[in-house]
Scaffold this active site. Structure first.
Site, PDB file in Angstrom:
ATOM      1  N   LYS A 270       0.836  -1.192   0.000  1.00 46.80           N
ATOM      2  CA  LYS A 270       0.000   0.000   0.000  1.00 46.80           C
ATOM      3  C   LYS A 270       0.873   1.246   0.000  1.00 46.80           C
ATOM      4  O   LYS A 270       0.559   2.234  -0.627  1.00 46.80           O
ATOM      5  CB  LYS A 270      -0.938  -0.027   1.194  1.00 46.80           C
ATOM      6  N   ARG A 271       1.972   1.181   0.734  1.00 51.13           N
ATOM      7  CA  ARG A 271       2.856   2.336   0.788  1.00 51.13           C
ATOM      8  C   ARG A 271       3.580   2.515  -0.558  1.00 51.13           C
ATOM      9  O   ARG A 271       3.988   3.590  -0.914  1.00 51.13           O
ATOM     10  CB  ARG A 271       3.879   2.160   1.908  1.00 51.13           C
TER      11      ARG A 271
END
Ligand code: GLU
Length: 507
Positions: A270-271
């Protein structure tokens, strides 16, 4: 006989004898990004290919890290992609419940069975002691590992701890010597030294069991035949195999599938710019294109075929074609594929599916709020017909076609003046063009081009110089679909008013 039955006929005996049962077992500790659906899809495709069963199990025992709404988000994404399941939350099934928090007692029973058989033990170590131990290990540059202090308590010490009512966790007692061979169907045999495997906690002091125990108990009780999961779990597999052995259970087949990597070969996260299904949906990616795209991350049919319908994928998907190396999530490829799916779509369907994107508020990516909703369907259809070939996502439709819908164009007057031209000559060109357009009997693109070419020649301009000025005048842009078709769809009145406006600007 359906195509799938056909496939079953051709399947190897051992597979046909025992219908595969596969599971996807996410932990709802965050909103799953699109890479997670790839791993799910492999299990789903294989279950559908073989006529087996696909199970969804929610591994939610890490209650403190559970994110509210994560399961709903997961299920909504599955619905969007068209991945269903045969057993799991909501639909249930004979091996339920499918939320691990609802199976607490089952795991406790097996944890105690493992203690009884000497394969697990109670550990009473306090957080302070564990911290001291870890600090000492760090100082000596040793890997952090439980020192097995409680594994060697005497009967008396144990009884005293119990009598004092000390809290305990249950740890699995790993063999101290020898090796464990993980037989992986994708990677082959991988050998681990038992002395490297930690005595992991399998039951916490609050009575909640942990992943290493829960997943094995459930895979066994749920009759899972093929354990398919990301290859980041390979290092856990030797421990799992020892737990299977301790419980006297038959091993499933293990398939550690390649982690989904970004184009830079870093794990998608996600990052690390991994979109979620909802972002893809909002940007106007089609679920059928995303489905096709995901299937090719770490799997291939013949190293060249890229476009598969859902039915074709079900028919051809086998696990022997899953690669061992990283599958790459390539956003450019997804964009290309989405464009292909849009082009293959009948115009009517494109209109149907693009309208909601165009009609959403401007702030959400729709047409300017000044444009009246609902849009005229027939007009929108003629507009989209011009863009059909070029559109890559439904989300970009609004921006690409907005000049067809707005009343007022905003552009810099200098844009009207093409390369090699000046304002005066541009003005002359536009005035003469206006007069010619006005004299047309019918507003048809075939009738526009020949006189415009003649006009350019007469004025000593390149056609591109004249057409470019007209293009900016009617659209406010330097690129549009074919100019005269665009003007035909835009309509006589609107086109002429815009040319008039451009003349005013230049005069
Ligand atoms: N709950 C684990 C996860 O979140 C499942 C791993 C497995 O499939 O065994 O990835």
């Amino acid at each position: 006989m359906t195509q799938i039955d056909n496939q079953l006929e051709k399947m190897p005996k051992e597979e046909a004898g025992r219908k595969p049962r596969l599971r996807f077992a996410p932990s709802p500790t965050g909103l799953m990004h699109i890479g997670g659906y790839r791993t799910m899809l492999f299990s789903w495709l294989y279950a559908r290919h073989t006529g087996g069963t696909f199970i969804l199990r929610i591994e939610d025992t890490d209650v403190a890290r559970t994110v509210e709404g994560a399961v709903e988000f997961l299920l909504d994404g599955m619905r969007w992609l068209g991945i269903d399941y045969d057993e799991g939350p909501i639909v249930s099934g004979q091996y339920g419940p499918y939320y691990q928090t609802q199976r607490k007692a089952i795991y406790q029973q097996y944890a105690h069975q493992l203690i009884e058989s000497g394969h697990a033990y109670r550990c009473y170590c306090t957080a302070e002691r564990l911290e001291q131990m870890r600090n000492a290990q760090a100082a000596l540059k040793l890997p952090p590992r439980y020192d097995r202090h409680c594994r060697y308590l005497t009967e008396e010490q144990r009884a005293a701890n119990e009598a004092a009512g000390l809290k305990y966790v249950v740890r699995i007692a790993m063999p101290l010597e020898g090796e464990t061979v993980v037989h992986d169907e994708i990677h082959g045999d991988i050998t681990f030294k038992n002395s490297d495997i930690d005595d992991a906690v399998i039951l916490k002091s609050d009575g909640f069991a942990l992943y290493h125990l829960t997943s094995i108990v459930d895979d066994h009780l749920m009759g899972i035949t093929h354990v398919l999961r990301g290859d980041e779990w390979i290092s856990s597999a030797p421990r799992h195999i020892q737990i299977y052995k301790a419980l006297g259970w038959e091993l499933p087949l293990f398939y550690h599938v390649p982690t989904v990597l970004g184009k830079d070969k870093k794990k998608l996260s996600k990052r690390h710019n991994a979109p979620s299904w909802i972002e893809l949906k909002e940007n106007g990616f089609l679920p059928e294109a995303v489905f096709n795209f995901l299937a090719l991350i770490g799997w291939s049919y013949d190293d060249k075929t890229e476009l598969f319908t859902r039915e074709e994928l079900i028919r051809v998907f086998t696990l022997d074609r899953v690669g061992a190396a990283g599958g790459i999530y390539d956003p450019d490829k997804l964009l290309w594929m989405n464009g292909v799916y849009i082009r293959q779509m009948p115009l009517e369907e494109l209109v149907e599916r693009a309208l909601p994107y165009m009609e959403r508020p401007e702030s959400a990516g729709g047409l300017p709020d000044s444009v009246k909703r609902p849009l005229d369907r027939e007009y929108t259809s003629r507009v989209l017909n011009l863009e059909h070939e070029r559109l890559k996502t439904l989300g970009e439709a609004a921006e690409v076609v907005s000049f067809f819908f707005v009343d007022e164009l905003h552009y810099d007057t200098a844009m009207l003046v093409q390369k090699g031209m000046d304002a005066g000559r541009t003005l002359v060109g536009l005035v003469r063009a206006r007069d010619l357009f006005n004299s047309l009997e019918e507003w048809k693109h075939e009738m526009m081009e020949p006189p415009m070419r003649e006009l350019a020649a007469e004025l000593g301009m390149k056609p591109g110089q004249l057409f470019g000025a007209i293009r900016v005048a009617i659209s406010g842009r330097t690129a549009t679909p074919p100019l005269f078709e665009t003007m035909e769809v835009l309509g006589r009145e609107r086109s002429m008013a815009r040319i008039e406006k451009a003349i005013e600007r230049l005069a």
